[in-house]
Motif scaffolding. Structure first.
Motif, PDB file in Angstrom:
ATOM      1  N   SER A  45      31.378  45.925  46.443  1.00  0.00           N
ATOM      2  CA  SER A  45      30.794  44.661  46.284  1.00  0.00           C
ATOM      3  C   SER A  45      32.008  43.570  45.945  1.00  0.00           C
ATOM      4  O   SER A  45      33.054  44.000  45.407  1.00  0.00           O
ATOM      5  CB  SER A  45      29.543  44.530  45.363  1.00  0.00           C
ATOM      6  OG  SER A  45      30.316  44.674  43.858  1.00  0.00           O
ATOM      7  N   GLY A  46      31.674  42.427  46.203  1.00  0.00           N
ATOM      8  CA  GLY A  46      32.445  41.458  46.019  1.00  0.00           C
ATOM      9  C   GLY A  46      33.607  41.363  47.092  1.00  0.00           C
ATOM     10  O   GLY A  46      33.584  41.812  48.352  1.00  0.00           O
ATOM     11  N   ARG A  47      34.830  40.766  46.727  1.00  0.00           N
ATOM     12  CA  ARG A  47      36.000  40.659  47.489  1.00  0.00           C
ATOM     13  C   ARG A  47      36.997  41.964  47.523  1.00  0.00           C
ATOM     14  O   ARG A  47      37.398  42.327  46.564  1.00  0.00           O
ATOM     15  CB  ARG A  47      37.053  39.331  47.020  1.00  0.00           C
ATOM     16  CG  ARG A  47      36.072  38.355  47.551  1.00  0.00           C
ATOM     17  CD  ARG A  47      37.206  37.177  47.261  1.00  0.00           C
ATOM     18  NE  ARG A  47      38.420  36.971  47.857  1.00  0.00           N
ATOM     19  CZ  ARG A  47      38.849  36.466  48.779  1.00  0.00           C
ATOM     20  NH1 ARG A  47      37.714  36.081  49.530  1.00  0.00           N
ATOM     21  NH2 ARG A  47      40.047  36.627  49.289  1.00  0.00           N
ATOM     22  N   ASP A  68      26.577  41.986  49.737  1.00  0.00           N
ATOM     23  CA  ASP A  68      27.196  41.408  48.687  1.00  0.00           C
ATOM     24  C   ASP A  68      28.845  42.005  48.867  1.00  0.00           C
ATOM     25  O   ASP A  68      29.422  42.727  47.971  1.00  0.00           O
ATOM     26  CB  ASP A  68      26.689  41.868  47.492  1.00  0.00           C
ATOM     27  CG  ASP A  68      27.358  41.077  46.353  1.00  0.00           C
ATOM     28  OD1 ASP A  68      28.260  40.029  46.500  1.00  0.00           O
ATOM     29  OD2 ASP A  68      27.233  41.352  45.281  1.00  0.00           O
ATOM     30  N   GLU A  70      32.653  41.133  50.875  1.00  0.00           N
ATOM     31  CA  GLU A  70      33.688  40.397  51.608  1.00  0.00           C
ATOM     32  C   GLU A  70      34.843  41.386  52.116  1.00  0.00           C
ATOM     33  O   GLU A  70      35.640  41.315  51.070  1.00  0.00           O
ATOM     34  CB  GLU A  70      33.901  39.073  50.858  1.00  0.00           C
ATOM     35  CG  GLU A  70      34.926  38.394  51.908  1.00  0.00           C
ATOM     36  CD  GLU A  70      35.330  36.833  51.444  1.00  0.00           C
ATOM     37  OE1 GLU A  70      36.491  36.566  51.290  1.00  0.00           O
ATOM     38  OE2 GLU A  70      34.522  36.152  50.611  1.00  0.00           O
ATOM     39  N   ASP A 113      38.534  41.985  43.880  1.00  0.00           N
ATOM     40  CA  ASP A 113      37.657  42.545  42.861  1.00  0.00           C
ATOM     41  C   ASP A 113      37.977  44.168  42.960  1.00  0.00           C
ATOM     42  O   ASP A 113      38.240  44.756  41.911  1.00  0.00           O
ATOM     43  CB  ASP A 113      36.421  42.615  43.111  1.00  0.00           C
ATOM     44  CG  ASP A 113      35.704  41.104  43.168  1.00  0.00           C
ATOM     45  OD1 ASP A 113      35.804  40.689  41.788  1.00  0.00           O
ATOM     46  OD2 ASP A 113      35.189  40.554  43.851  1.00  0.00           O
ATOM     47  N   ARG A 139      42.211  40.861  40.347  1.00  0.00           N
ATOM     48  CA  ARG A 139      41.735  40.022  39.236  1.00  0.00           C
ATOM     49  C   ARG A 139      41.807  41.057  38.166  1.00  0.00           C
ATOM     50  O   ARG A 139      41.713  42.259  38.158  1.00  0.00           O
ATOM     51  CB  ARG A 139      40.438  39.612  39.519  1.00  0.00           C
ATOM     52  CG  ARG A 139      39.274  40.490  39.349  1.00  0.00           C
ATOM     53  CD  ARG A 139      37.896  40.105  39.345  1.00  0.00           C
ATOM     54  NE  ARG A 139      37.125  40.920  39.417  1.00  0.00           N
ATOM     55  CZ  ARG A 139      36.624  42.231  38.652  1.00  0.00           C
ATOM     56  NH1 ARG A 139      37.118  42.323  37.591  1.00  0.00           N
ATOM     57  NH2 ARG A 139      35.482  43.131  38.898  1.00  0.00           N
ATOM     58  N   GLY A 142      39.660  44.182  37.606  1.00  0.00           N
ATOM     59  CA  GLY A 142      39.431  44.768  39.236  1.00  0.00           C
ATOM     60  C   GLY A 142      40.019  46.218  39.293  1.00  0.00           C
ATOM     61  O   GLY A 142      40.808  46.611  38.404  1.00  0.00           O
TER      62      GLY A 142
END
Length: 218
Positions: A45-47, A68, A70, A113, A139, A142
């Motif tokens: 999920s996330g980036r 969800d 990217e 992420d 991040r 992450g």
């Protein structure tokens, strides 16, 4: 963290392996680590950044992750990048695919992420620079998820050392004798969540490890 210039590496020329790219798509499923790619793509999920997407073998697993997500990917070899773009279309995954090297990622600090490295650090010209870049674009807290084959020990390691120059030319730049896991767990930016040696693979590209590292907070 150091941002080394990959142009200073003797291996920094753009990779171009059309024969290997074509052969990779024809390998039988039993030789490919499908269940372990499921591990890499679990609960995405996330980036997310796919570091060295190759022909896009992870895309079909990522496509099941849901809305969800990217998904970004880099692949410097134009032959494999074209095949990856077709694979993304075939499996219905929207992928932001870029021509870039792991040693010099075109993304901002703390941008992702999750970063996924699936059998890629064996081909990277400057793995230390690439790992610094992964730490930079992740991040805090992450994850780096990885599946990598590494240098063996004893006579097998010596055989890998001897085979690597020829293997590198035949297998798209792959080095058999990289000590990748030691590099990962020793890096100051990461703490390990889990690291597992797998009972999978065929010599000389063994042993294979998978695992997850967490980017330490600043």
């Amino acid at each position: 963290m150091a941002n080394r210039d990959p142009r200073h590496s003797a291996d920094a020329g753009a990779p171009d392996h059309p024969v290997f790219a074509a052969l990779y798509d024809r390998l039988p499923d039993r030789l490919l680590p499908g269940p372990h790619r499921e591990y890499l793509a679990a609960d995405l999920s996330g980036r997310v950044l796919d570091l060295g997407a190759g022909n896009g073998p992870l895309f079909r697993y990522a496509a099941a992750a849901g809305a969800d997500l990217e998904y970004h990917a880099v692949e410097p070899d134009p032959n494999r990048r074209r095949r990856a773009a077709r694979e993304a279309t075939d499996v219905g995954l929207e992928v932001r695919l870029r021509d870039a090297r792991a040693e010099s990622l075109p993304y901002a600090d703390d941008d992702f992420d999750i970063v996924i490295a699936g059998l890629v650090f064996c081909t990277i010209a400057d793995p230390d620079a690439a790992l610094d870049e992964v730490a930079r674009v992740l991040r805090p807290d992450g994850e780096l998820r990885f599946l990598e084959h590494v240098r063996n020990d004893g006579w097998r390691a010596q055989a890998q050392d001897a085979l690597t120059p020829l293997w590198k030319r035949a297998a798209g730049g792959c080095r058999l004798n990289r000590e990748t896991i030691e590099r990962f767990v020793a890096h100051d930016a990461f703490e390990d969540i889990e690291v597992e040696r797998l009972q999978f693979g065929f010599f000389p590209a063994t042993p294979i490890f998978r695992g997850r590292l967490r980017r330490r907070g600043d």
